[in-house]
Design a protein around this motif. Structure first.
Motif, PDB file in Angstrom:
ATOM      1  N   PRO A  32       0.814  -1.310   0.084  1.00  0.00           N
ATOM      2  CA  PRO A  32      -0.093   0.060  -0.081  1.00  0.00           C
ATOM      3  C   PRO A  32       0.884   1.226  -0.009  1.00  0.00           C
ATOM      4  CG  PRO A  32       0.185  -0.844   2.169  1.00  0.00           C
ATOM      5  CD  PRO A  32       1.049  -1.800   1.441  1.00  0.00           C
ATOM      6  N   TRP A  33       2.155   1.260  -0.660  1.00  0.00           N
ATOM      7  CA  TRP A  33       2.906   2.484  -0.530  1.00  0.00           C
ATOM      8  C   TRP A  33       3.282   2.961  -1.798  1.00  0.00           C
ATOM      9  CZ3 TRP A  33       3.473   4.436   4.105  1.00  0.00           C
ATOM     10  CH2 TRP A  33       3.335   3.459   5.313  1.00  0.00           C
ATOM     11  N   ARG A  34       3.491   4.240  -2.256  1.00  0.00           N
ATOM     12  CA  ARG A  34       4.111   4.513  -3.355  1.00  0.00           C
ATOM     13  C   ARG A  34       5.430   5.316  -3.160  1.00  0.00           C
ATOM     14  NH1 ARG A  34       2.613   9.349  -7.199  1.00  0.00           N
ATOM     15  NH2 ARG A  34       2.325  10.363  -5.216  1.00  0.00           N
ATOM     16  N   VAL A  35       6.385   4.979  -3.783  1.00  0.00           N
ATOM     17  CA  VAL A  35       7.804   5.882  -3.327  1.00  0.00           C
ATOM     18  C   VAL A  35       8.057   6.814  -4.399  1.00  0.00           C
ATOM     19  CG1 VAL A  35      10.093   5.420  -3.531  1.00  0.00           C
ATOM     20  CG2 VAL A  35       8.706   3.551  -2.699  1.00  0.00           C
ATOM     21  N   VAL A  36       8.610   8.051  -3.644  1.00  0.00           N
ATOM     22  CA  VAL A  36       8.670   9.124  -4.588  1.00  0.00           C
ATOM     23  C   VAL A  36      10.134   9.669  -4.169  1.00  0.00           C
ATOM     24  CG1 VAL A  36       8.062  11.690  -5.272  1.00  0.00           C
ATOM     25  CG2 VAL A  36       6.327  10.125  -4.602  1.00  0.00           C
ATOM     26  N   ARG A  37      11.075   9.552  -5.060  1.00  0.00           N
ATOM     27  CA  ARG A  37      12.171  10.034  -4.657  1.00  0.00           C
ATOM     28  C   ARG A  37      12.594  11.601  -4.962  1.00  0.00           C
ATOM     29  NH1 ARG A  37      15.131   4.812  -4.347  1.00  0.00           N
ATOM     30  NH2 ARG A  37      13.803   3.244  -5.460  1.00  0.00           N
ATOM     31  N   ARG A  38      13.021  12.063  -3.998  1.00  0.00           N
ATOM     32  CA  ARG A  38      13.459  13.486  -3.975  1.00  0.00           C
ATOM     33  C   ARG A  38      14.841  13.825  -3.981  1.00  0.00           C
ATOM     34  NH1 ARG A  38       8.740  15.519  -5.182  1.00  0.00           N
ATOM     35  NH2 ARG A  38       7.267  14.953  -3.989  1.00  0.00           N
ATOM     36  N   GLY A  39      15.919  12.875  -4.066  1.00  0.00           N
ATOM     37  CA  GLY A  39      17.248  13.267  -4.142  1.00  0.00           C
ATOM     38  C   GLY A  39      18.093  12.546  -3.340  1.00  0.00           C
ATOM     39  N   LEU A  40      19.276  12.424  -3.611  1.00  0.00           N
ATOM     40  CA  LEU A  40      20.316  11.703  -2.835  1.00  0.00           C
ATOM     41  C   LEU A  40      20.064  11.603  -1.350  1.00  0.00           C
ATOM     42  CD1 LEU A  40      22.600   9.651  -3.057  1.00  0.00           C
ATOM     43  CD2 LEU A  40      24.183  11.572  -2.952  1.00  0.00           C
ATOM     44  N   GLY A  41      19.763  10.483  -0.871  1.00  0.00           N
ATOM     45  CA  GLY A  41      19.527  10.401   0.715  1.00  0.00           C
ATOM     46  C   GLY A  41      18.188  10.774   1.449  1.00  0.00           C
ATOM     47  N   VAL A  42      17.509  11.391   0.360  1.00  0.00           N
ATOM     48  CA  VAL A  42      16.188  11.656   0.766  1.00  0.00           C
ATOM     49  C   VAL A  42      15.132  10.792  -0.034  1.00  0.00           C
ATOM     50  CG1 VAL A  42      14.302  13.630   0.963  1.00  0.00           C
ATOM     51  CG2 VAL A  42      16.645  14.047   1.153  1.00  0.00           C
ATOM     52  N   ILE A  43      14.170  10.077   0.432  1.00  0.00           N
ATOM     53  CA  ILE A  43      13.353   9.366   0.122  1.00  0.00           C
ATOM     54  C   ILE A  43      11.666   9.516   0.614  1.00  0.00           C
ATOM     55  CG2 ILE A  43      12.006   6.987  -0.515  1.00  0.00           C
ATOM     56  CD1 ILE A  43      15.141   6.214  -0.555  1.00  0.00           C
ATOM     57  N   GLU A  44      10.605   9.898  -0.276  1.00  0.00           N
ATOM     58  CA  GLU A  44       9.251  10.138   0.377  1.00  0.00           C
ATOM     59  C   GLU A  44       8.662   9.104  -0.089  1.00  0.00           C
ATOM     60  OE1 GLU A  44       6.264  13.519  -0.468  1.00  0.00           O
ATOM     61  OE2 GLU A  44       8.159  14.495   0.194  1.00  0.00           O
ATOM     62  N   ILE A  45       7.882   8.572   0.803  1.00  0.00           N
ATOM     63  CA  ILE A  45       6.987   7.334   0.662  1.00  0.00           C
ATOM     64  C   ILE A  45       5.515   7.600   1.082  1.00  0.00           C
ATOM     65  CG2 ILE A  45       6.374   4.978   1.260  1.00  0.00           C
ATOM     66  CD1 ILE A  45       9.413   4.936   2.133  1.00  0.00           C
ATOM     67  N   GLU A  46       4.357   7.392   0.131  1.00  0.00           N
ATOM     68  CA  GLU A  46       3.007   7.766   0.549  1.00  0.00           C
ATOM     69  C   GLU A  46       2.152   6.562   0.865  1.00  0.00           C
ATOM     70  OE1 GLU A  46      -0.447  10.037  -1.773  1.00  0.00           O
ATOM     71  OE2 GLU A  46       1.020   9.512  -2.864  1.00  0.00           O
ATOM     72  N   VAL A  83      15.097  10.753   5.616  1.00  0.00           N
ATOM     73  CA  VAL A  83      16.397  11.673   5.180  1.00  0.00           C
ATOM     74  C   VAL A  83      17.488  10.745   5.746  1.00  0.00           C
ATOM     75  CG1 VAL A  83      17.654  13.674   5.177  1.00  0.00           C
ATOM     76  CG2 VAL A  83      15.032  13.638   5.033  1.00  0.00           C
ATOM     77  N   VAL A  84      18.456  10.381   4.956  1.00  0.00           N
ATOM     78  CA  VAL A  84      19.600   9.674   5.618  1.00  0.00           C
ATOM     79  C   VAL A  84      20.554  10.815   5.923  1.00  0.00           C
ATOM     80  CG1 VAL A  84      21.650   8.158   5.130  1.00  0.00           C
ATOM     81  CG2 VAL A  84      19.301   7.839   4.074  1.00  0.00           C
ATOM     82  N   ARG A  85      20.923  10.788   7.345  1.00  0.00           N
ATOM     83  CA  ARG A  85      22.021  11.889   7.947  1.00  0.00           C
ATOM     84  C   ARG A  85      23.005  11.217   8.749  1.00  0.00           C
ATOM     85  NH1 ARG A  85      17.354  16.116   9.788  1.00  0.00           N
ATOM     86  NH2 ARG A  85      17.055  17.059   7.536  1.00  0.00           N
ATOM     87  N   GLY A  86      24.019  12.089   8.968  1.00  0.00           N
ATOM     88  CA  GLY A  86      24.916  11.545   9.963  1.00  0.00           C
ATOM     89  C   GLY A  86      26.467  11.134   9.315  1.00  0.00           C
ATOM     90  N   SER A  87      27.413  10.985  10.122  1.00  0.00           N
ATOM     91  CA  SER A  87      28.787  10.509   9.564  1.00  0.00           C
ATOM     92  C   SER A  87      28.627   9.247   8.567  1.00  0.00           C
ATOM     93  CB  SER A  87      29.426  10.395  10.793  1.00  0.00           C
ATOM     94  OG  SER A  87      30.802   9.798  10.247  1.00  0.00           O
ATOM     95  N   GLY A  88      29.108   9.469   7.340  1.00  0.00           N
ATOM     96  CA  GLY A  88      29.073   8.368   6.575  1.00  0.00           C
ATOM     97  C   GLY A  88      27.618   8.171   5.910  1.00  0.00           C
ATOM     98  N   ALA A  89      26.990   9.177   6.010  1.00  0.00           N
ATOM     99  CA  ALA A  89      25.330   9.035   5.570  1.00  0.00           C
ATOM    100  C   ALA A  89      25.576   8.945   3.888  1.00  0.00           C
ATOM    101  CB  ALA A  89      24.478   9.971   6.084  1.00  0.00           C
ATOM    102  N   ASP A  90      26.315   9.881   3.297  1.00  0.00           N
ATOM    103  CA  ASP A  90      26.198  10.058   1.994  1.00  0.00           C
ATOM    104  C   ASP A  90      26.585   8.671   1.155  1.00  0.00           C
ATOM    105  OD1 ASP A  90      25.269  12.463   1.906  1.00  0.00           O
ATOM    106  OD2 ASP A  90      27.229  13.696   1.991  1.00  0.00           O
ATOM    107  N   ALA A  91      27.771   8.089   1.935  1.00  0.00           N
ATOM    108  CA  ALA A  91      28.468   7.255   1.292  1.00  0.00           C
ATOM    109  C   ALA A  91      27.390   5.738   1.510  1.00  0.00           C
ATOM    110  CB  ALA A  91      29.617   6.620   2.088  1.00  0.00           C
ATOM    111  N   ALA A  92      26.602   5.812   2.733  1.00  0.00           N
ATOM    112  CA  ALA A  92      25.693   4.595   2.849  1.00  0.00           C
ATOM    113  C   ALA A  92      24.503   4.733   1.763  1.00  0.00           C
ATOM    114  CB  ALA A  92      25.212   4.807   4.193  1.00  0.00           C
ATOM    115  N   ALA A  93      24.123   6.158   1.636  1.00  0.00           N
ATOM    116  CA  ALA A  93      22.977   6.370   0.613  1.00  0.00           C
ATOM    117  C   ALA A  93      23.327   5.938  -0.799  1.00  0.00           C
ATOM    118  CB  ALA A  93      22.396   7.652   0.815  1.00  0.00           C
ATOM    119  N   ALA A  94      24.593   6.335  -1.006  1.00  0.00           N
ATOM    120  CA  ALA A  94      25.035   6.196  -2.619  1.00  0.00           C
ATOM    121  C   ALA A  94      25.731   4.645  -2.855  1.00  0.00           C
ATOM    122  CB  ALA A  94      26.130   6.909  -2.778  1.00  0.00           C
ATOM    123  N   ALA A  95      25.678   4.039  -1.849  1.00  0.00           N
ATOM    124  CA  ALA A  95      26.421   2.390  -2.033  1.00  0.00           C
ATOM    125  C   ALA A  95      25.512   1.673  -2.781  1.00  0.00           C
ATOM    126  CB  ALA A  95      26.660   1.896  -0.682  1.00  0.00           C
TER     127      ALA A  95
END
Length: 119
Positions: A32-46, A83-95
């Protein structure tokens, strides 16, 4: 969290000649979910379902990192932004191995999981 590795191996068949019938599991449930991607490290789910989703939470794993969110109730039509935040968050989101897992409970108490690739 330290990186970890899962190993697998194939085992020979232990066939005794008799084939056991496969037990059918519960009926499939539409997601019952729809994913809308907003950018690297940010995902919106309806939430597109008709029932309230209880104890909705997310787990992100990737690049040796595990992030968890606090549970919340989501009504039909509402959106949740992750929203993926914190130390190493960019690497984790882009892995390439990054995976976001959405977990929630239906009103009858059944827990459901939905994996979402983060690429």
């Amino acid at each position: 969290m330290a990186p970890f590795r899962l190993s697998t191996r194939t085992l020979p068949s232990r066939s005794s000649g008799a084939v056991r019938p496969v037990r059918a599991g519960p009926a499939p449930v539409p997601v019952p979910w729809r994913v809308v991607r907003r950018g690297l490290g940010v995902i919106e789910i309806e939430h597109r379902g008709t029932e309230t989703a209880l104890s909705v939470r997310f787990a992100l794993s990737g690049a040796g990192m595990l992030g968890l969110s606090l549970p919340r109730t989501v009504e039909p039509g509402e959106r949740v932004r992750v929203v993926v935040r914190g130390s190493g968050a960019d690497a984790a989101a882009a892995a390439h191995d990054a995976m976001l897992v959405l977990r929630w409970f239906q009103p009858d108490g059944t827990e459901l999981l939905w994996p979402i690739a983060v690429e």
